[in-house]
Design a protein around this motif. Structure first.
Motif, PDB file in Angstrom:
ATOM      1  N   ALA A 144      78.841  -4.386 -49.916  1.00 20.12           N
ATOM      2  CA  ALA A 144      78.602  -5.664 -50.588  1.00 20.12           C
ATOM      3  C   ALA A 144      77.346  -5.529 -51.424  1.00 20.12           C
ATOM      4  O   ALA A 144      76.538  -4.617 -51.230  1.00 20.12           O
ATOM      5  CB  ALA A 144      78.459  -6.796 -49.579  1.00 20.12           C
ATOM      6  N   GLY A 194      82.260  -1.704 -44.497  1.00 15.22           N
ATOM      7  CA  GLY A 194      82.494  -2.125 -45.867  1.00 15.22           C
ATOM      8  C   GLY A 194      81.214  -2.143 -46.659  1.00 15.22           C
ATOM      9  O   GLY A 194      80.166  -1.673 -46.206  1.00 15.22           O
ATOM     10  N   THR A 204      79.004  -9.931 -54.347  1.00 14.98           N
ATOM     11  CA  THR A 204      80.213  -9.148 -54.620  1.00 14.98           C
ATOM     12  C   THR A 204      80.606  -8.369 -53.369  1.00 14.98           C
ATOM     13  O   THR A 204      79.766  -7.658 -52.786  1.00 14.98           O
ATOM     14  CB  THR A 204      79.986  -8.175 -55.769  1.00 14.98           C
ATOM     15  N   THR A 205      81.872  -8.506 -52.959  1.00 11.95           N
ATOM     16  CA  THR A 205      82.431  -7.744 -51.837  1.00 11.95           C
ATOM     17  C   THR A 205      83.761  -7.143 -52.262  1.00 11.95           C
ATOM     18  O   THR A 205      84.177  -7.290 -53.422  1.00 11.95           O
ATOM     19  CB  THR A 205      82.626  -8.649 -50.605  1.00 11.95           C
ATOM     20  N   GLN A 206      84.462  -6.506 -51.297  1.00 13.14           N
ATOM     21  CA  GLN A 206      85.785  -5.961 -51.612  1.00 13.14           C
ATOM     22  C   GLN A 206      86.771  -7.046 -52.019  1.00 13.14           C
ATOM     23  O   GLN A 206      87.775  -6.779 -52.692  1.00 13.14           O
ATOM     24  CB  GLN A 206      86.358  -5.203 -50.407  1.00 13.14           C
ATOM     25  N   ASN A 207      86.466  -8.276 -51.638  1.00 11.84           N
ATOM     26  CA  ASN A 207      87.365  -9.382 -51.918  1.00 11.84           C
ATOM     27  C   ASN A 207      87.069 -10.093 -53.238  1.00 11.84           C
ATOM     28  O   ASN A 207      87.698 -11.094 -53.563  1.00 11.84           O
ATOM     29  CB  ASN A 207      87.322 -10.405 -50.784  1.00 11.84           C
ATOM     30  N   GLY A 208      86.084  -9.609 -53.992  1.00 13.57           N
ATOM     31  CA  GLY A 208      85.772 -10.241 -55.266  1.00 13.57           C
ATOM     32  C   GLY A 208      84.327 -10.683 -55.340  1.00 13.57           C
ATOM     33  O   GLY A 208      83.485 -10.301 -54.514  1.00 13.57           O
ATOM     34  N   SER A 209      84.035 -11.516 -56.364  1.00 18.29           N
ATOM     35  CA  SER A 209      82.668 -11.981 -56.606  1.00 18.29           C
ATOM     36  C   SER A 209      82.620 -13.498 -56.600  1.00 18.29           C
ATOM     37  O   SER A 209      83.590 -14.178 -56.936  1.00 18.29           O
ATOM     38  CB  SER A 209      82.148 -11.458 -57.946  1.00 18.29           C
TER      39      SER A 209
END
Length: 593
Positions: free
Chosen positions: A424, A422, A440-445
């Motif tokens: 980030a 992934g 910030t990642t794939q799941n949001g900030s």
């Protein structure tokens, strides 16, 4: 990529570093009764040092200090005094010449005195020994210089008419001074002193230190032998240690290390290489052996320093596991008017017999600058890439910042990660007493802020502490801590306290004549030593002494073609007079020995 590969790389690095330096770390934490050194380092007697400084004692003080500093870099002196060869041309030759140029500040200063530089180069053995002695006995060197100067002043004051030219007419002014300096110097060149100087130069300095240490969890011994060659540029060290670690349950682990290193220095260039092997044996008899070797070096060309290092290692265990790794790094730092620019490139790899392998690279560049308002600004950028059996990861980082010294600086930085698992990113800003970061990642900030605007506002206390520390350091350094420091006040009004062309010219004449005679004596000692080694019947054939009262030493101090005695005049000290004459100066050897 799973965490196996990067963590394994980190773990392997830890194993290599940990095993190779475990014993040294234990030394720091153990309660040590103290080292038991065996010194082979030769400390010269006052008489020998006085003989050694006869060539430099009569220059002004500031020039003497420059010579003493430069004498610690004899190969740089040789390079600086040599004329560049014009036989080969082209860009390659220019590059070689550029790298061979010395950048030692003291040697650079002496380039304005080419005659002095030439004398230091022509008498390189004496120059080398002078630099070595000044490193270990600086106060003794300055005492010897003052002793020689006092004896010359006394000679001129007590019997100035005894210093005459070839026709017998008394010398005056600088000519009398040079003659008196030569007379005083000549009294030191006796066989015992010359032999001491030759032995000190001809044999390398060697120091062996054995340390016995004992602590709550570790006991053992460590021995290290350090050898420095005659010219002082190459230092070789070998060492071994044995340590026993005792656990809380009484089980023990033993470690044994054998290693060595060589360091070579020549002007702006330093190169070092070393290797070591460590074996750790556990309570059940299992063992792991780590072997590593590496080389590193740096050189300076103009305003840029280049550096590089490479190394590798292996770990093998008694139960069949093995791993090997290698890495390298290169880079440069360039000084600017307000700071410096830098860059580095590194790479490394690891391989195991379990199928876990990894390879990584990293590059970094940036700059640091001093601003007009006293603040310091920096810019940094780096890129890291790791690829392994189980995946990959790439990391990019960029940042800028300004430090003001009172806690009101600013910072802006960002880091991005792209991997087989992934991606980030992290963004951070700091200023006005607050620090804020956003992840910030794939799941949001998510954003977090620290500080209430008061971060750094209490720095006045730290500034006060720093000010007090600076004041204490200033008081400490202002206290006379050496003979040289204490002598400056009394020597402030002497003829040597200020540079003058006349005094430098006199010093050069004394250097040429005194060190010329000293070099002859040292060469004779060298020839005698070689004869002793190569002649079986030496004990029945005693060689001619390198020094004789009729050797005509004083002939260097006049234009006379003969070294025979000069009439009946004699210079005596303490009411005694010797019958042998001193060549051109016309003095008998009535001085002390």
């Amino acid at each position: 990529m799973t965490s196996t590969s990067p963590s394994y790389l980190k773990g392997f690095t830890t194993i290599i570093a940990g095993i190779c330096f475990m014993l040294q770390a234990s030394l720091a934490s153990a309660q040590q009764p103290g080292p038991q050194p065996t010194q082979k380092h030769r400390t010269l007697s006052p008489r020998a040092i006085e003989s050694l400084v006869t060539g430099i004692a009569f220059y002004p003080d500031d020039l003497v200090e420059t010579i003493l500093q430069a004498s610690q870099h004899p190969l740089a002196i040789r390079q600086a005094s040599e004329k560049p060869a014009g036989r080969f041309g082209g860009r390659f030759a220019q590059r070689v010449q550029q790298f061979n140029q010395t950048t030692d500040s003291s040697v650079e200063q002496l380039k304005q005195y080419p005659e002095i530089l030439a004398q230091l180069s022509d008498n390189l053995a004496t120059t080398t020994l002078l630099g070595r002695v000044y490193q270990t006995q600086p106060d003794d060197v300055w005492r010897a210089i003052d002793q020689l100067r006092a004896e010359v002043d006394a000679a001129l004051e007590e019997q100035p008419e005894q210093f005459v030219d070839a026709s017998g007419a008394p010398l005056t002014g600088q000519a009398a001074y040079v003659a008196a300096a030569g007379y005083v110097a000549g009294r030191y060149f006796v066989p015992a002193t010359i032999s001491e100087l030759y032995v000190a130069y001809a044999h390398p300095n060697q120091t062996t230190t054995t340390t016995v240490y004992q602590g709550p969890v570790a006991t053992g011994t460590a021995t290290q032998t350090t050898t420095t060659g005659p010219y002082g540029h190459t230092t070789a060290s070998t060492g071994s240690s044995s340590t026993t670690y005792t656990g809380p349950n009484g089980n023990t682990v033993t470690g044994n290390t054998q290693g060595g290193s060589v360091v070579y220095q020549n002007g702006p260039t330093t190169v070092g290489a070393g290797a070591a092997t460590t074996t750790i044996t556990g309570p059940q008899g299992n063992s792991a052996t780590a072997t590593g070797a590496g080389i590193a070096g740096k050189t300076t060309v103009g305003d840029t320093a280049y550096f590089g290092a490479a190394g590798g290692g292996t770990v093998n265990t008694s139960n069949g596991l093995s791993a090997s790794g290698a890495g390298q790094i290169t880079g440069s730092v360039t000084q600017t008017q307000t700071g410096a620019n830098y860059n580095t490139q590194a790479s490394g790899s690891v391989a195991t017999n379990t199928g876990v392998n990894a390879y990584g690279t990293r590059s970094t560049n940036g700059s640091v600058n001093q601003n007009a308002d006293g603040s310091v600004s920096g810019v940094r950028s780096s890129s890291t890439s790791v690829q392994g059996t189980n995946g990959y990861a790439n990391v990019q980082h960029n940042s800028t910042g300004t430090a003001t010294g009172n806690g009101t600086g600013t910072y802006n930085g960002s880091t991005t990660v792209d991997s087989s698992k992934g991606s980030a990113s992290v963004s951070t800003t700091a200023g006005d007493g607050q620090v804020s970061s956003t992840v910030t990642t794939q799941n949001g900030s998510a954003t977090g802020t620290l500080g209430d605007g008061q971060v750094g506002q209490s720095s006045s206390t730290a500034s006060n502490r720093q000010s007090k520390s600076s004041q204490q350091a200033a008081r400490s350094t202002s206290q006379p801590g050496s003979y040289r420091a204490s002598r400056q006040a009394s020597a402030s009004n002497s003829r040597y306290s200020k540079s003058s062309s006349q005094q430098i010219a006199s010093g050069l004449q004394s250097m040429q004549k005194n060190w010329g005679q000293l070099s002859q004596q040292l060469n004779r000692s060298s020839q005698t030593s070689a004869s002793r080694r190569n002649t079986q019947s030496y004990s029945q054939q005693r060689p001619t002494s390198g020094y004789s009262r009729n050797s005509g030493y004083g002939s260097n101090y006049s234009n006379r073609s003969s070294a025979s005695s000069r009439g009946s005049s004699s210079y005596s000290r303490g009411g005694s007079s010797r019958g042998s004459s001193r060549g051109s100066s016309g003095r008998s050897r009535g001085g002390r020995r």
